[in-house]
Design an enzyme around this catalytic site. Structure first.
Site, short mmCIF file in Angstrom:
data_model
loop_
_atom_site.label_atom_id
_atom_site.label_comp_id
_atom_site.label_asym_id
_atom_site.label_seq_id
_atom_site.Cartn_x
_atom_site.Cartn_y
_atom_site.Cartn_z
CG ASN A 55 -2.08 -1.05 0.93
OD1 ASN A 55 -2.23 -1.57 -0.17
ND2 ASN A 55 -2.83 -1.37 1.98
NE ARG A 91 -5.96 -7.68 -5.46
CZ ARG A 91 -7.02 -6.89 -5.39
NH1 ARG A 91 -8.21 -7.40 -5.29
NH2 ARG A 91 -6.89 -5.58 -5.42
CB CYS A 97 -14.65 -4.16 -3.62
SG CYS A 97 -14.05 -3.82 -1.99
CG ASP A 107 -5.53 -3.57 5.54
OD1 ASP A 107 -6.73 -3.70 5.23
OD2 ASP A 107 -4.78 -2.75 4.98
NE ARG A 141 -12.18 -0.45 -0.28
CZ ARG A 141 -11.06 -1.10 -0.57
NH1 ARG A 141 -11.12 -2.33 -0.99
NH2 ARG A 141 -9.89 -0.51 -0.42
N1 EPU Z 1 -14.72 6.07 2.07
C1 EPU Z 1 -15.79 6.81 1.63
N2 EPU Z 1 -15.57 7.72 0.62
C2 EPU Z 1 -14.37 7.90 0.04
C3 EPU Z 1 -13.28 7.14 0.50
C4 EPU Z 1 -13.48 6.23 1.53
O1 EPU Z 1 -16.91 6.67 2.13
O2 EPU Z 1 -14.26 8.74 -0.87
C5 EPU Z 1 -14.90 5.11 3.19
C6 EPU Z 1 -14.66 3.66 2.76
O3 EPU Z 1 -15.80 3.09 2.18
C7 EPU Z 1 -14.27 3.02 4.08
C8 EPU Z 1 -13.50 4.14 4.78
O4 EPU Z 1 -13.89 5.35 4.15
O5 EPU Z 1 -15.41 2.70 4.81
C9 EPU Z 1 -11.99 4.04 4.75
O6 EPU Z 1 -11.56 3.70 3.43
P1 EPU Z 1 -10.20 4.19 2.80
O7 EPU Z 1 -10.52 5.11 1.67
O8 EPU Z 1 -9.29 4.68 3.85
O9 EPU Z 1 -9.65 2.85 2.18
P2 EPU Z 1 -8.80 2.75 0.86
O10 EPU Z 1 -7.96 3.94 0.71
O11 EPU Z 1 -9.70 2.38 -0.29
C10 EPU Z 1 -6.69 1.63 1.90
C11 EPU Z 1 -5.93 0.36 1.70
C12 EPU Z 1 -6.76 -0.81 2.21
C13 EPU Z 1 -7.04 -0.57 3.71
C14 EPU Z 1 -7.74 0.78 3.89
C15 EPU Z 1 -7.98 1.14 5.33
C16 EPU Z 1 -4.60 0.86 -0.25
C17 EPU Z 1 -4.31 0.61 -1.68
N3 EPU Z 1 -5.63 0.21 0.28
O12 EPU Z 1 -7.91 1.49 1.15
O13 EPU Z 1 -5.96 -1.98 2.07
O14 EPU Z 1 -7.85 -1.60 4.22
O15 EPU Z 1 -6.96 1.82 3.29
O16 EPU Z 1 -6.78 1.20 6.02
O17 EPU Z 1 -3.90 1.61 0.40
C18 EPU Z 1 -5.55 -4.28 1.88
O18 EPU Z 1 -4.34 -4.01 1.73
O19 EPU Z 1 -5.96 -5.46 2.06
C19 EPU Z 1 -6.53 -3.19 1.83
C20 EPU Z 1 -7.84 -3.42 1.62
#
Ligand code: EPU
Length: 423
Positions: free
Chosen positions: A23, A401, A121, A309, A126
């Site tokens: 990440n 992945r 997803c 995670d 998300r």
């Molecule tokens: N959310 C919204 N609106 C947005 C963005 C997020 O409602 O515009 C919500 C999401 O639905 C969720 C929460 O905010 O309920 C937090 O989501 P976040 O955006 O922080 O997650 P992400 O950026 O999509 C990254 C990691 C994930 C990890 C999460 C939380 C990467 C590529 N992915 O996802 O990693 O679980 O942060 O820490 O950095 C994994 O590696 O297995 C993985 C899923």
């Protein structure tokens, strides 16, 4: 398709090298879209998601070469520039949501981008509304049509953006966008994950002016251009955490080479509460256990809270620990897909909304299992390490992945584990 076959009961001892963080690598590959020259990333983990991101960059027109060291060069010359394509297609975005991370850099550098909307997803809805809200605040015109989002802005303008929640990739997209915007951007309620800090560090090495990364308020003074750099990616805290649980559950004694204790404080605090010894050592982190584990309660939260995670992995540990554990998943609404699979191995877990109640002290038995996301699949391997008999974890592509050579690393510390063809 491959499967992982685990024979339970081995004690894990020795050293496990921790790979570069998935990440952190994914946003860094996208940050290579920002400078006019090439970027070099070292310690790149060999993962399906990284290969998917490299494929996306190539589709955009960049040259991506290498494996653990990746050289990423922008389209050059008249021919190269003709190849420039500012679109992330549905085919790629649907296999990897992190593809949306090209949005910020492309709009900042080229004035527009078109990215397929990711949709829901396996672990939750998300949405990316916060990414778009931030870009709009910076003056971008955002249009949603035919499943794609079109974002346009000649030159982004600095703005104050208050995020509704500290989204990790949302914050990363906005950091990259703001780095080349005109004037000052302030991101409030920013994500504080080490991967966000890593991205800010890299952007600053390129010449950006970012302060406050790692806190809830990040300030970015926009600059006109960014420079080529070389950078070595931080170790993967979730990979390290997963192996820490493996050591804890198997009465192990394992040195996690390269792991950074400062990235894992919430995880190590819970491991210690469960009775595990965790020590920072030169070159990494040692995790030692006599196998007598006690129940601990977990609430997942944005960093520095307990990471979502690591929730699935701790749930497996709770199944064999003494006592009852209460686990609350507060980040993703549907991140309990491992529960029915663990049930097939003899776990006793009751789910009510976001809360899971885990009865500990269970004797797990090997079974054929599968999960529909990465960390859930890792948790099934952990279960297999302590279950009696043979466990087969199917749909290995989820593991590939995000875990580099997981079976080789576990075999290296004494696990009976192999990859096999699923008939
Ligand atoms: N959310 C919204 N609106 C947005 C963005 C997020 O409602 O515009 C919500 C999401 O639905 C969720 C929460 O905010 O309920 C937090 O989501 P976040 O955006 O922080 O997650 P992400 O950026 O999509 C990254 C990691 C994930 C990890 C999460 C939380 C990467 C590529 N992915 O996802 O990693 O679980 O942060 O820490 O950095 C994994 O590696 O297995 C993985 C899923």
């Amino acid at each position: 398709m491959d499967k992982i076959v685990v024979e339970g009961g081995s004690r894990l001892t020795g050293r496990i090298p921790i790979s570069g963080a998935k990440n952190a690598a994914l946003p860094l590959l996208c940050a290579a879209l920002l400078p006019a020259g090439p970027s070099t990333w070292k310690n790149v983990p060999q993962l399906a998601d990284v290969r998917t991101m490299a494929k996306l960059l190539r589709m955009l027109g960049w040259e991506v070469e290498g494996t653990t060291t990746l050289n990423i060069a922008p389209p050059s010359g008249a021919k190269g520039k003709r190849k420039l394509k500012l679109e992330a297609p549905y085919d790629l975005v649907k296999t990897m949501r992190a593809s949306v991370l090209v949005l910020g850099p492309l709009v900042a550098r080229f004035g527009r981008a078109r990215v397929s909307l990711p949709g829901g997803c396996a672990i939750g809805a998300r949405p990316i509304d916060q990414h778009l809200k931030g870009l709009q605040a910076m003056g971008a015109k955002v249009t949603l049509e035919h499943g794609y989002v079109d974002v346009e802005c000649k030159r982004l303008q600095g703005a104050t953006i208050m995020l509704d929640m500290p989204t990790v990739t949302g914050c990363e997209n906005l950091l990259m966008a703001a780095a080349l915007a005109k004037g000052r951007t302030v991101i409030e309620n920013a994500a504080r994950e080490p991967e966000v800090e890593e991205l800010a560090l890299v952007l600053n090495k390129m010449g950006a002016k970012i302060t406050g990364a790692g806190t809830a308020n990040i300030t970015i003074e926009g600059v006109d251009e960014l420079q080529s750099i070389e950078h070595s990616i931080i170790p993967d805290r979730i990979e390290a955490g997963t192996f820490a649980v493996a050591a804890a559950m198997t009465k192990g004694d394992v040195l996690l080479e390269g792991a950074r204790p400062e990235h894992l404080e919430a995880v190590t605090a819970k491991l210690r509460a469960a009775g595990v010894t965790v020590q920072a050592e030169a070159g990494g982190m040692r995790v030692k256990s006599d196998g007598e584990l006690t129940a601990v309660d977990i609430v997942t939260q944005p960093h520095p809270g307990f990471p979502t995670d690591m929730q699935a992995q701790f749930m497996v540990m709770a199944c064999v620990a003494k006592g009852q554990s209460v686990i609350k998943e507060m980040i993703f609404e549907n991140r309990y897909m491992h529960v029915p699979e663990l049930g097939r191995m003899g776990a006793d877990i009751q789910i009510s909304g976001r809360t899971a109640i885990v009865r500990g002290g269970m004797k797990l038995t090997g079974a054929s299992v599968m999960a529909t996301d990465l960390r859930a699949s890792a948790s099934l391997i952990l279960a297999g390490l302590v279950a009696s008999g043979k466990t087969e974890v199917l749909r290995v592509y989820h593991l590939d992945r995000g875990y580099e050579a997981i079976e080789k690393k576990l075999r290296g510390v004494g696990a009976k584990i192999k990859r096999a063809k699923d008939a």
